[in-house]
Design a protein around this motif. Structure first.
Motif, PDB file in Angstrom:
ATOM      1  N   ASN A  88       0.813  -1.211   0.000  1.00  0.00           N
ATOM      2  CA  ASN A  88       0.000   0.000   0.000  1.00  0.00           C
ATOM      3  C   ASN A  88       0.851   1.268   0.000  1.00  0.00           C
ATOM      4  O   ASN A  88       0.429   2.298  -0.546  1.00  0.00           O
ATOM      5  CB  ASN A  88      -0.970  -0.033   1.182  1.00  0.00           C
ATOM      6  CG  ASN A  88      -2.112  -0.987   0.928  1.00  0.00           C
ATOM      7  OD1 ASN A  88      -3.028  -0.706   0.158  1.00  0.00           O
ATOM      8  ND2 ASN A  88      -2.052  -2.163   1.556  1.00  0.00           N
ATOM      9  N   ALA A  89       2.045   1.204   0.578  1.00  0.00           N
ATOM     10  CA  ALA A  89       2.968   2.331   0.468  1.00  0.00           C
ATOM     11  C   ALA A  89       3.402   2.517  -0.990  1.00  0.00           C
ATOM     12  O   ALA A  89       3.493   3.644  -1.490  1.00  0.00           O
ATOM     13  CB  ALA A  89       4.184   2.109   1.361  1.00  0.00           C
ATOM     14  N   MET A  90       3.634   1.403  -1.687  1.00  0.00           N
ATOM     15  CA  MET A  90       3.971   1.471  -3.107  1.00  0.00           C
ATOM     16  C   MET A  90       2.810   2.044  -3.921  1.00  0.00           C
ATOM     17  O   MET A  90       3.026   2.798  -4.873  1.00  0.00           O
ATOM     18  CB  MET A  90       4.331   0.084  -3.627  1.00  0.00           C
ATOM     19  CG  MET A  90       5.663  -0.447  -3.135  1.00  0.00           C
ATOM     20  SD  MET A  90       5.992  -2.131  -3.739  1.00  0.00           S
ATOM     21  CE  MET A  90       5.988  -1.869  -5.518  1.00  0.00           C
ATOM     22  N   THR A  91       1.577   1.686  -3.540  1.00  0.00           N
ATOM     23  CA  THR A  91       0.403   2.226  -4.223  1.00  0.00           C
ATOM     24  C   THR A  91       0.365   3.744  -4.097  1.00  0.00           C
ATOM     25  O   THR A  91       0.123   4.457  -5.079  1.00  0.00           O
ATOM     26  CB  THR A  91      -0.886   1.629  -3.626  1.00  0.00           C
ATOM     27  OG1 THR A  91      -0.897   0.215  -3.818  1.00  0.00           O
ATOM     28  CG2 THR A  91      -2.122   2.226  -4.276  1.00  0.00           C
ATOM     29  N   GLY A 167      -1.794   6.185   1.784  1.00  0.00           N
ATOM     30  CA  GLY A 167      -0.852   6.344   2.886  1.00  0.00           C
ATOM     31  C   GLY A 167      -1.524   6.030   4.211  1.00  0.00           C
ATOM     32  O   GLY A 167      -0.932   5.390   5.095  1.00  0.00           O
ATOM     33  N   LEU A 168      -2.791   6.445   4.345  1.00  0.00           N
ATOM     34  CA  LEU A 168      -3.568   6.128   5.543  1.00  0.00           C
ATOM     35  C   LEU A 168      -3.748   4.622   5.695  1.00  0.00           C
ATOM     36  O   LEU A 168      -3.635   4.078   6.802  1.00  0.00           O
ATOM     37  CB  LEU A 168      -4.928   6.819   5.470  1.00  0.00           C
ATOM     38  CG  LEU A 168      -5.944   6.470   6.566  1.00  0.00           C
ATOM     39  CD1 LEU A 168      -5.432   6.925   7.931  1.00  0.00           C
ATOM     40  CD2 LEU A 168      -7.300   7.113   6.265  1.00  0.00           C
ATOM     41  N   VAL A 169      -4.018   3.934   4.590  1.00  0.00           N
ATOM     42  CA  VAL A 169      -4.195   2.479   4.631  1.00  0.00           C
ATOM     43  C   VAL A 169      -2.925   1.798   5.149  1.00  0.00           C
ATOM     44  O   VAL A 169      -2.984   0.880   5.974  1.00  0.00           O
ATOM     45  CB  VAL A 169      -4.570   1.939   3.233  1.00  0.00           C
ATOM     46  CG1 VAL A 169      -4.544   0.412   3.217  1.00  0.00           C
ATOM     47  CG2 VAL A 169      -5.946   2.445   2.817  1.00  0.00           C
ATOM     48  N   ALA A 170      -1.766   2.245   4.677  1.00  0.00           N
ATOM     49  CA  ALA A 170      -0.500   1.678   5.150  1.00  0.00           C
ATOM     50  C   ALA A 170      -0.327   1.889   6.653  1.00  0.00           C
ATOM     51  O   ALA A 170       0.174   1.010   7.367  1.00  0.00           O
ATOM     52  CB  ALA A 170       0.668   2.288   4.383  1.00  0.00           C
ATOM     53  N   CYS A 171      -0.758   3.046   7.162  1.00  0.00           N
ATOM     54  CA  CYS A 171      -0.670   3.327   8.600  1.00  0.00           C
ATOM     55  C   CYS A 171      -1.577   2.402   9.411  1.00  0.00           C
ATOM     56  O   CYS A 171      -1.237   2.015  10.533  1.00  0.00           O
ATOM     57  CB  CYS A 171      -1.028   4.780   8.875  1.00  0.00           C
ATOM     58  SG  CYS A 171       0.201   5.972   8.285  1.00  0.00           S
ATOM     59  N   VAL A 172      -2.724   2.048   8.852  1.00  0.00           N
ATOM     60  CA  VAL A 172      -3.604   1.083   9.526  1.00  0.00           C
ATOM     61  C   VAL A 172      -2.866  -0.235   9.720  1.00  0.00           C
ATOM     62  O   VAL A 172      -3.002  -0.899  10.758  1.00  0.00           O
ATOM     63  CB  VAL A 172      -4.907   0.879   8.727  1.00  0.00           C
ATOM     64  CG1 VAL A 172      -5.725  -0.271   9.316  1.00  0.00           C
ATOM     65  CG2 VAL A 172      -5.737   2.146   8.717  1.00  0.00           C
ATOM     66  N   GLY A 173      -2.064  -0.623   8.732  1.00  0.00           N
ATOM     67  CA  GLY A 173      -1.283  -1.851   8.858  1.00  0.00           C
ATOM     68  C   GLY A 173      -0.354  -1.837  10.059  1.00  0.00           C
ATOM     69  O   GLY A 173      -0.185  -2.848  10.761  1.00  0.00           O
ATOM     70  N   LEU A 174       0.264  -0.694  10.339  1.00  0.00           N
ATOM     71  CA  LEU A 174       1.128  -0.568  11.514  1.00  0.00           C
ATOM     72  C   LEU A 174       0.324  -0.764  12.802  1.00  0.00           C
ATOM     73  O   LEU A 174       0.782  -1.433  13.741  1.00  0.00           O
ATOM     74  CB  LEU A 174       1.801   0.801  11.525  1.00  0.00           C
ATOM     75  CG  LEU A 174       2.877   1.056  10.462  1.00  0.00           C
ATOM     76  CD1 LEU A 174       3.324   2.519  10.498  1.00  0.00           C
ATOM     77  CD2 LEU A 174       4.068   0.129  10.681  1.00  0.00           C
ATOM     78  N   ALA A 175      -0.870  -0.188  12.865  1.00  0.00           N
ATOM     79  CA  ALA A 175      -1.731  -0.346  14.041  1.00  0.00           C
ATOM     80  C   ALA A 175      -2.126  -1.808  14.241  1.00  0.00           C
ATOM     81  O   ALA A 175      -2.208  -2.292  15.378  1.00  0.00           O
ATOM     82  CB  ALA A 175      -2.976   0.529  13.896  1.00  0.00           C
ATOM     83  N   VAL A 176      -2.359  -2.513  13.140  1.00  0.00           N
ATOM     84  CA  VAL A 176      -2.727  -3.936  13.232  1.00  0.00           C
ATOM     85  C   VAL A 176      -1.597  -4.745  13.860  1.00  0.00           C
ATOM     86  O   VAL A 176      -1.825  -5.591  14.733  1.00  0.00           O
ATOM     87  CB  VAL A 176      -3.074  -4.499  11.838  1.00  0.00           C
ATOM     88  CG1 VAL A 176      -3.302  -6.008  11.916  1.00  0.00           C
ATOM     89  CG2 VAL A 176      -4.312  -3.822  11.285  1.00  0.00           C
ATOM     90  N   ILE A 177      -0.378  -4.485  13.439  1.00  0.00           N
ATOM     91  CA  ILE A 177       0.769  -5.215  13.996  1.00  0.00           C
ATOM     92  C   ILE A 177       0.844  -5.023  15.508  1.00  0.00           C
ATOM     93  O   ILE A 177       1.052  -5.986  16.262  1.00  0.00           O
ATOM     94  CB  ILE A 177       2.076  -4.744  13.311  1.00  0.00           C
ATOM     95  CG1 ILE A 177       2.117  -5.275  11.869  1.00  0.00           C
ATOM     96  CG2 ILE A 177       3.300  -5.223  14.096  1.00  0.00           C
ATOM     97  CD1 ILE A 177       3.330  -4.815  11.084  1.00  0.00           C
ATOM     98  N   ILE A 178       0.659  -3.804  15.972  1.00  0.00           N
ATOM     99  CA  ILE A 178       0.709  -3.524  17.413  1.00  0.00           C
ATOM    100  C   ILE A 178      -0.397  -4.277  18.155  1.00  0.00           C
ATOM    101  O   ILE A 178      -0.153  -4.921  19.184  1.00  0.00           O
ATOM    102  CB  ILE A 178       0.591  -2.008  17.664  1.00  0.00           C
ATOM    103  CG1 ILE A 178       1.811  -1.281  17.095  1.00  0.00           C
ATOM    104  CG2 ILE A 178       0.434  -1.713  19.156  1.00  0.00           C
ATOM    105  CD1 ILE A 178       1.688   0.231  17.078  1.00  0.00           C
ATOM    106  N   CYS A 179      -1.613  -4.234  17.631  1.00  0.00           N
ATOM    107  CA  CYS A 179      -2.752  -4.881  18.297  1.00  0.00           C
ATOM    108  C   CYS A 179      -2.617  -6.394  18.300  1.00  0.00           C
ATOM    109  O   CYS A 179      -2.975  -7.062  19.280  1.00  0.00           O
ATOM    110  CB  CYS A 179      -4.058  -4.465  17.623  1.00  0.00           C
ATOM    111  SG  CYS A 179      -4.498  -2.736  17.904  1.00  0.00           S
TER     112      CYS A 179
END
Length: 386
Positions: A88-91, A167-179
């Motif tokens: 998604n960052a590449m997107t 870019g927002l979608v990629a940030c959601v991925g980071l939140a998922v890893i933490i949770c």
């Protein structure tokens, strides 16, 4: 035994992942004209970005079985989320249509496997009577994505740029890893019976019947829904500035359909729920073909279509999981493969019809025929194999 609070938190973490994955998948359908204009391609050509994502889903499921079939389940989830962030960052950074196709393919790779592994974890965390309910909680993230996430992406696109949306979608991925690290317990990997053994269940007709029903049902819906934005504006006369509100309305249908499906699973079989809802989808698409120029009717039928689209998701996911003894990871992921093959086929054939000059309304008629056949396959399964 009801779902305990610790288990519920685990399911919420998994649900956040499906929220991110489905924001990635569905956002582009609402902002397709903006992406097409930015990358200097036509809307039907931009439909190939949807197909590229779906092809990534199809490739990602068997690759995950090959590489990680016996690894701890939580570790697989974390690896898939890292790949999701990269795609998604590449997107968001894609400079041309070729780079966009590659980015969407990579972003799609973890999709089916994530849903599959999440469904297996959900099934393991609860008693069997609550399996469909647990999976519906996980899938609820996908419905919230369409209720809040996709409209948010649409609003960001209209106000600033579609690149910020991804870019927002990629940030959601980071939140998922933490949770996932905090809330999802460590579970052992599945029994390693060998790569080829994972495919043995496909020798039986039952998974193929379910799989084809999924492909045809989703293909029918996405033949029309891939072009929902131009359909509503060009055919139904919707003001383009209202598209964010309409996508929120469609997301509400998804939330309702998924919630209703989980409750119905306590009383009816998965095959009965799935076949009934696909039947409603077929009738709704037919209504869109004949009465799509009336905005109110289009919006009501849009709501029904999206409600049933996610109403069939958890039952079909469980049907494949139940018919995949010895290949549970592949079986669970296969539902998402079917969904996305349907998405790719729907977007492709819908685009062909539009390019042939048949208009956006023709996509609903093609979709109705496909969805009806899927409904009949599920009814056949329920009668002869359930």
């Amino acid at each position: 035994m009801k779902i305990s609070y610790p288990v519920f938190k685990s399911l919420l973490a998994l649900s956040l992942g499906t929220l991110g994955v489905c924001m990635s998948e569905f956002s582009i359908m609402a902002i397709l004209p903006d992406v097409a204009k930015s990358l200097s391609v036509s809307i039907p050509e931009a439909g190939h970005f949807i197909s590229a994502y779906a092809l990534g889903v199809c490739a990602g499921a068997p690759l995950t079985v090959l590489v990680a079939r016996s690894r701890p389940l939580r570790s697989i989830l974390l690896g898939l989320m890292l790949l999701f962030i990269v795609g998604n960052a590449m997107t968001a950074l894609a400079a041309n249509s070729f780079m966009m196709l590659a980015a969407r393919f990579i972003a799609g790779l973890p999709h089916g496997a994530y849903f599959g592994v999440a469904a297996i974890i959900a099934d393991k965390l609860v008693e069997k009577a609550y399996s469909v309910l647990a999976v519906s909680i996980v899938i609820a993230g996908a419905t919230i994505a369409n209720l809040g996430g996709v409209p948010c992406s649409t609003l960001l696109t209209h106000l600033l740029s579609w690149r910020l949306a991804y870019g927002l979608v990629a940030c959601v991925g980071l939140a998922v890893i933490i949770c996932v690290l905090i809330w999802v317990p460590k579970l052992p990997g599945l029994k390693n019976s060998g790569f080829l053994e994972q495919f043995r269940f496909l020798r039986q007709p039952q998974p193929w019947i379910i799989f084809m029903a999924i492909v045809l049902g989703n293909g029918g819906i996405f033949c029309w829904y891939s072009y929902v934005s131009p359909f509503l504006t060009d055919v139904s006369g919707l003001d383009p500035s209202k598209m964010t509100l309409v996508m929120t309305f469609a997301g509400a249908g998804m939330v309702l359909g998924n919630s209703l499906s989980g409750k119905l699973s306590m009383r009816f079989s998965s095959s009965a729920i799935a076949s009934g809802m696909q039947g409603i989808m077929a009738v709704s698409l037919l209504g869109l073909f004949f009465a799509g120029e009336y905005l109110i009717i289009s919006l009501v039928l849009l709501f029904l279509c999206t409600a049933c689209l996610f109403g069939v998701s958890a039952p079909q996911q469980m049907l494949l999981l139940q018919n995949a003894r010895g290949g549970e990871m592949l079986g669970a992921a296969l539902a998402q493969v079917g969904f996305n093959i349907g998405n790719a086929m729907g977007a492709f054939f819908g685009g062909l019809s539009i390019d042939a000059g048949n208009g956006y309304a023709s996509t609903a008629l093609i979709g109705a025929a496909c969805t009806l056949v899927g409904c009949l396959l599920l009814a056949f399964y329920g009668r002869h194999h359930a």
